[in-house]
Design a protein around this motif. Structure first.
Motif, mmCIF file in Angstrom:
data_model
loop_
_atom_site.group_PDB
_atom_site.id
_atom_site.type_symbol
_atom_site.label_atom_id
_atom_site.label_comp_id
_atom_site.label_asym_id
_atom_site.label_seq_id
_atom_site.Cartn_x
_atom_site.Cartn_y
_atom_site.Cartn_z
ATOM 1 N N ILE A 144 4.160 95.903 35.616
ATOM 2 C CA ILE A 144 4.776 94.813 34.860
ATOM 3 C C ILE A 144 3.679 93.834 34.468
ATOM 4 N N ASN A 145 3.322 93.842 33.191
ATOM 5 C CA ASN A 145 2.301 92.931 32.682
ATOM 6 C C ASN A 145 3.013 91.687 32.160
ATOM 7 N N ALA A 146 3.147 90.695 33.026
ATOM 8 C CA ALA A 146 3.926 89.498 32.700
ATOM 9 C C ALA A 146 3.115 88.593 31.785
ATOM 10 N N ARG A 147 3.698 88.265 30.659
ATOM 11 C CA ARG A 147 2.988 87.523 29.610
ATOM 12 C C ARG A 147 3.560 86.126 29.467
ATOM 13 N N THR A 148 2.657 85.154 29.324
ATOM 14 C CA THR A 148 3.086 83.818 28.928
ATOM 15 C C THR A 148 2.536 83.486 27.550
ATOM 16 N N VAL A 165 -0.192 77.317 32.646
ATOM 17 C CA VAL A 165 -0.508 78.746 32.677
ATOM 18 C C VAL A 165 -0.645 79.218 34.121
ATOM 19 N N VAL A 166 -1.394 78.477 34.904
ATOM 20 C CA VAL A 166 -1.596 78.839 36.306
ATOM 21 C C VAL A 166 -0.272 78.814 37.068
ATOM 22 N N GLU A 167 0.538 77.793 36.819
ATOM 23 C CA GLU A 167 1.839 77.702 37.490
ATOM 24 C C GLU A 167 2.684 78.936 37.189
ATOM 25 N N ARG A 168 2.721 79.329 35.924
ATOM 26 C CA ARG A 168 3.509 80.510 35.558
ATOM 27 C C ARG A 168 2.917 81.779 36.156
ATOM 28 N N GLY A 169 1.596 81.905 36.094
ATOM 29 C CA GLY A 169 0.966 83.099 36.633
ATOM 30 C C GLY A 169 1.241 83.290 38.110
ATOM 31 N N GLU A 192 -12.074 81.672 33.730
ATOM 32 C CA GLU A 192 -12.555 81.672 35.116
ATOM 33 C C GLU A 192 -11.564 80.970 36.040
ATOM 34 N N ARG A 193 -10.995 79.874 35.550
ATOM 35 C CA ARG A 193 -10.019 79.156 36.374
ATOM 36 C C ARG A 193 -8.765 79.993 36.602
ATOM 37 N N VAL A 194 -8.246 80.605 35.554
ATOM 38 C CA VAL A 194 -7.036 81.417 35.700
ATOM 39 C C VAL A 194 -7.304 82.599 36.630
ATOM 40 N N VAL A 195 -8.445 83.236 36.471
ATOM 41 C CA VAL A 195 -8.804 84.363 37.342
ATOM 42 C C VAL A 195 -8.881 83.900 38.801
#
Length: 247
Positions: A144-148, A165-169, A192-195
Motif C-alpha cells: 500500500i503506497n499511501a499518497r498525500t 506531510v510528516v503527520e500524515r506519513g 531528508e526530514r521526511v525520510v
C-alpha cells in the motif's frame, strides 16, 4: 526464492531508489520491461488519457481492473497499480475494491488522500481508517503506497506544510501502509526530514525541471516514479512524426 510481493518490497532501498517509468497498457509494459525495468507501475493519468476518459477516477473501475489484469498476465515483473482513491469513500467499500485489484495479481497500489471530484484532502482520521481497512482486507504482503497530495494543493511548500506531510506519513505508517508517496516533494532538505521522521520508504515523482535523481537518492528517497510524463512525451513524439508524415 522471493515471491513477487517480496521481490517488489525489497526494491525500496533508501539511497538506491527503484525507478518506475509509468505505463498504461500491455504495449507500454512490454517496452519498459524490455528497457530493463525491475518492476512496473501504472499511472492513473496515462491510463485515462490513452483510453479516452478523464483522470480522477474517470476510468470505470471494471476497465481499470481488466487493464491491470492484462498487464499482469503479459509480464513476469511485479506490477503496482495507481488506484487513485480506491473508487469509494467508505472504508469497507474501498477495501473490497482493493481486494479486487489484488485478485488481478497486482502486488500493490497507490492510494491517495485528495477528495476525488471535490476540494482538499480527506480528514486524516478518515484516511487512516481506510488504509487500516485495506490492510485488514488484503493481508500483510500487498504494498500500500499511501499518497498525500498536500504539495499539489498549494504553492507554499514551507516547513509548516512539511509538518503536515510528516503527520500524515506517520499516521499512514501506523495504519499499515507500506510506502509513502509525496508528489511534488523535491527539495533535498525537506526530503531528508521526511525520510528521517516517517518510518516508510519515500516515493517522489520525477517531473520536468525536477532535481537530478542522484540528489534525491542522496537525500534517502527509496522510489522514483514518473507519473503522466512518459505518456505525454510519447504522444508529443507521435504528433511530431505524424506531422512529418502528413506534410
Amino acid at each position: 526464492m522471493y515471491d513477487k510481493f517480496s521481490q517488489f518490497a525489497v526494491l525500496h532501498v533508501p539511497g538506491s531508489p527503484v525507478i518506475l517509468y509509468n505505463i498504461w497498457d500491455v504495449g507500454s509494459a512490454k517496452a519498459v520491461e524490455a528497457a530493463g525495468a525491475k518492476a512496473l507501475a501504472t499511472g492513473s493519468h496515462p491510463v485515462a488519457d490513452a483510453s479516452g476518459w478523464p483522470d480522477g477516477q474517470g476510468v470505470p473501475i471494471d476497465f481499470a481492473l481488466a487493464n491491470a489484469a492484462r498487464i499482469v498476465r503479459a509480464t513476469t515483473l511485479p506490477v503496482t497499480v495507481d488506484f487513485e482513491g480506491g473508487y469509494g469513500t467508505d472504508p469497507q467499500i474501498v477495501a473490497q475494491n482493493v481486494q479486487r485489484l489484488a485478485d488481478t495479481g497486482a502486488v500493490g497500489c497507490n492510494f491517495e488522500d485528495q477528495v476525488i471530484g471535490g476540494e482538499g484532502l480527506h480528514p486524516l482520521a478518515k484516511q487512516v481508517e481506510k488504509i487500516a481497512a485495506i490492510r485488514k482486507q488484503v493481508g500483510a504482503s500487498f504494498f500500500i503506497n499511501a499518497r498525500t497530495d498536500l504539495l499539489l494543493k498549494t504553492q507554499q511548500h514551507d516547513d509548516a506544510l512539511i509538518d503536515q506531510v510528516v503527520e500524515r506519513g506517520r499516521a499512514f505508517a501506523d495504519a499499515g501502509a507500506s510506502g509513502f508517496f509525496v508528489p511534488r516533494l523535491s527539495d533535498a532538505k525537506q526530503i531528508e526530514r521526511v525520510v528521517r521522521e516517517v518510518p516508510l520508504p519515500l516515493n517522489v515523482i520525477a517531473f520536468p525541471g525536477a532535481p537530478p535523481k542522484f540528489e534525491w537518492a542522496s537525500a534517502g528517497v527509496a522510489r522514483i516514479s514518473h507519473g503522466p510524463f512518459p505518456h505525454r512525451a510519447l504522444m508529443a513524439k507521435l504528433e511530431e512524426l505524424a506531422r512529418e508524415a502528413l506534410n
